[in-house]
Scaffold this active site. Structure first.
Site, PDB file in Angstrom:
ATOM      1  N   VAL A  63      -9.628   2.948  -3.802  1.00  0.00           N
ATOM      2  CA  VAL A  63     -10.989   2.468  -3.562  1.00  0.00           C
ATOM      3  C   VAL A  63     -11.326   2.600  -2.083  1.00  0.00           C
ATOM      4  CG1 VAL A  63     -12.527   0.472  -3.683  1.00  0.00           C
ATOM      5  CG2 VAL A  63     -10.870   0.886  -5.517  1.00  0.00           C
ATOM      6  N   GLU A  76      15.527 -14.489   3.599  1.00  0.00           N
ATOM      7  CA  GLU A  76      16.196 -13.820   2.493  1.00  0.00           C
ATOM      8  C   GLU A  76      16.733 -12.452   2.902  1.00  0.00           C
ATOM      9  OE1 GLU A  76      13.849 -16.095  -1.118  1.00  0.00           O
ATOM     10  OE2 GLU A  76      13.372 -14.005  -0.717  1.00  0.00           O
TER      11      GLU A  76
END
Length: 449
Positions: free
Chosen positions: A80, A171
């Site tokens: 888009v 993490e």
């Protein structure tokens, strides 16, 4: 004469877009989903692809497959470029796609706080391409260290820097430490992989700033026990192919990963909406754009507040709740039923895993840490995966890795060029993506879309 179905266009196949489409199953609408990628990505586990614990196919699914049985959905893989709010058309790959109702769920991309030239040498983690690129940098660094006879160069090659101490950074750092200290421990002959240096840099006073301080302190201690060097109150002032600078201090490194910030996609500019400094669109209580009741915003792109006036966090559960609510509002309009009341966000908690057998969980009514938190984190993430096959595969991969300390997704398929040196900085900004990217950004279970 029968009334034509409401034409609904959803831009972005992340968590928000998917939930909006699912909520419209059976509604009298003609639904089109647009995304520049052909897959939905479970971003909360993207760091495991980056550290060779999982393969991309374990956490991504073709959008067409997800909606193959929902007859009112058409899926278009297209990028888009703009929206004409007067003509009510979406412009994508040279085509004008008309809509009666538009849902923007385009997610977020990396924010380098005005230092966009750092993107080339310090990639972020939002897409499969990002994850596999980081994985390749990590694995190639170990291979080059095995070849090197220069101890100073080997030390630089085996230094890995993560910038940003939110869930993604925590993490990543923990997974890098496990990769070096366990999975690769016996596989090299000219150096000990356990000598790898992992540095986690956070500009604020503590890691996991959205978590209770007790859990933040626990995460810091756990990472340090794993051998991660945690640096708080440390601000990166320069970043290039040879390392990062913290004021006068220089850390030489071969691999830098950016986990410090996100900015919304440019979709808000397409519709001329009011946006905050992060590019998020200010929305009405029903998540529509003020002055444009036919346009809704979900996930990372939305600047909304909960019932207590607090900003709704950029995490996957929030995006899913927004998307589901928007779908219900549109279905009500299409059938002439009363619309539901204002959107009400329910926070399910924050989760972050630190490493093997260690995680922190902050819920409204309880907190968990250590092994119990790790089990809770694992069950929650498996539950959110799409499809029975993915749940079984990921569970098996985690069990195998837990029992053997091995990482199975360690193929190097193409040797990347070395990053450009500092004197030739990358030009231009990191491209904004229409993919609703689990905003994993900084809280969990995930990301957005």
């Amino acid at each position: 004469m029968a009334k034509p179905p409401l034409r609904v266009v959803i831009i972005g196949a992340g968590f928000g877009g998917l939930e909006a489409a699912r909520a419209l199953a059976g509604a009298p609408v003609s639904l089109t989903i647009l995304d520049r990628q052909n897959h939905h990505l479970f971003q909360p586990l993207l760091y495991q692809v980056a550290t060779a614990a999982l393969s991309p196919g374990d956490i991504a699914w073709p959008v067409r497959t997800i909606f193959r049985r929902q007859k009112n959905v058409a899926v278009l893989m297209a990028e888009v470029t703009g929206v004409d709010t007067e003509a009510r058309t979406v412009h994508a790959d040279g085509k004008a796609i008309p809509y009666d109702v538009l849902v923007l769920a385009t997610g977020a991309t990396h924010s380098y706080f005005g230092k966009d030239e750092w993107a080339e040498v310090a990639p972020g983690l939002k897409t499969i391409e990002d994850a596999t690129g980081i994985r390749q940098r990590l694995l190639v660094a170990f291979e080059r260290a095995e070849l090197s006879t220069d101890e100073a160069e080997r030390k630089r090659l085996l230094t890995f820097v993560v910038i940003g101490g939110g869930p993604t950074g925590v993490e990543l750092a923990g997974a890098m430490a496990e990769l070096a200290r366990h999975a690769l421990r016996r596989e090299f002959r000219h150096f000990d992989p356990r000598s790898a240096r992992i540095v986690l840099i956070e500009a604020g006073p503590r890691l996991l700033a959205t978590f209770p301080e007790e859990l933040s302190d626990y995460a810091t201690r756990s990472l340090r026990r794993m051998g991660v060097e945690v640096r708080t109150n440390a601000r990166v002032t320069d970043c290039d192919a040879e390392g990062v600078s913290l004021g006068d201090e220089r850390i030489g490194t071969s691999t830098t990963v950016w986990a410090a910030g996100v900015v919304a996609s440019p979709a808000g500019a397409w519709i001329g909406a009011e946006r905050d400094r992060a590019g998020r669109v200010a929305v009405s209580p029903d998540l529509s754009v003020p002055g444009h009741p036919e346009i809704f915003v979900a996930g990372d792109l939305a600047s909304a507040k909960d019932g207590k006036g607090r900003p709704i966090p950029g995490i996957a559960p929030a995006a899913k709740q927004m998307g589901r609510y928007i779908g219900q509002v549109i279905a009500a309009r299409a059938t002439g039923r009363p619309s539901p009341g204002p959107f009400s966000y329910r926070h399910h908690g924050d989760l972050a895993t630190i490493g093997r057998r260690s995680a922190v969980v902050a819920m409204d009514s309880f907190q968990l840490k250590g092994l119990l938190g790790w089990w809770f984190w694992g069950i929650a993430h498996v539950w959110y995966l799409i499809g029975f096959r993915s749940r079984v595969v990921v569970s098996f991969e985690w069990l195998w890795s837990y029992l053997t300390f091995q990482r199975g997704a360690r193929l190097i398929t193409r040797i990347a060029q070395r990053p450009a040196a500092k004197q030739t900085p990358a030009s231009g900004q990191a491209s904004a993506r229409t993919m609703g990217a689990p905003r994993r950004a900084e809280a969990h279970a995930g990301q957005d879309g």
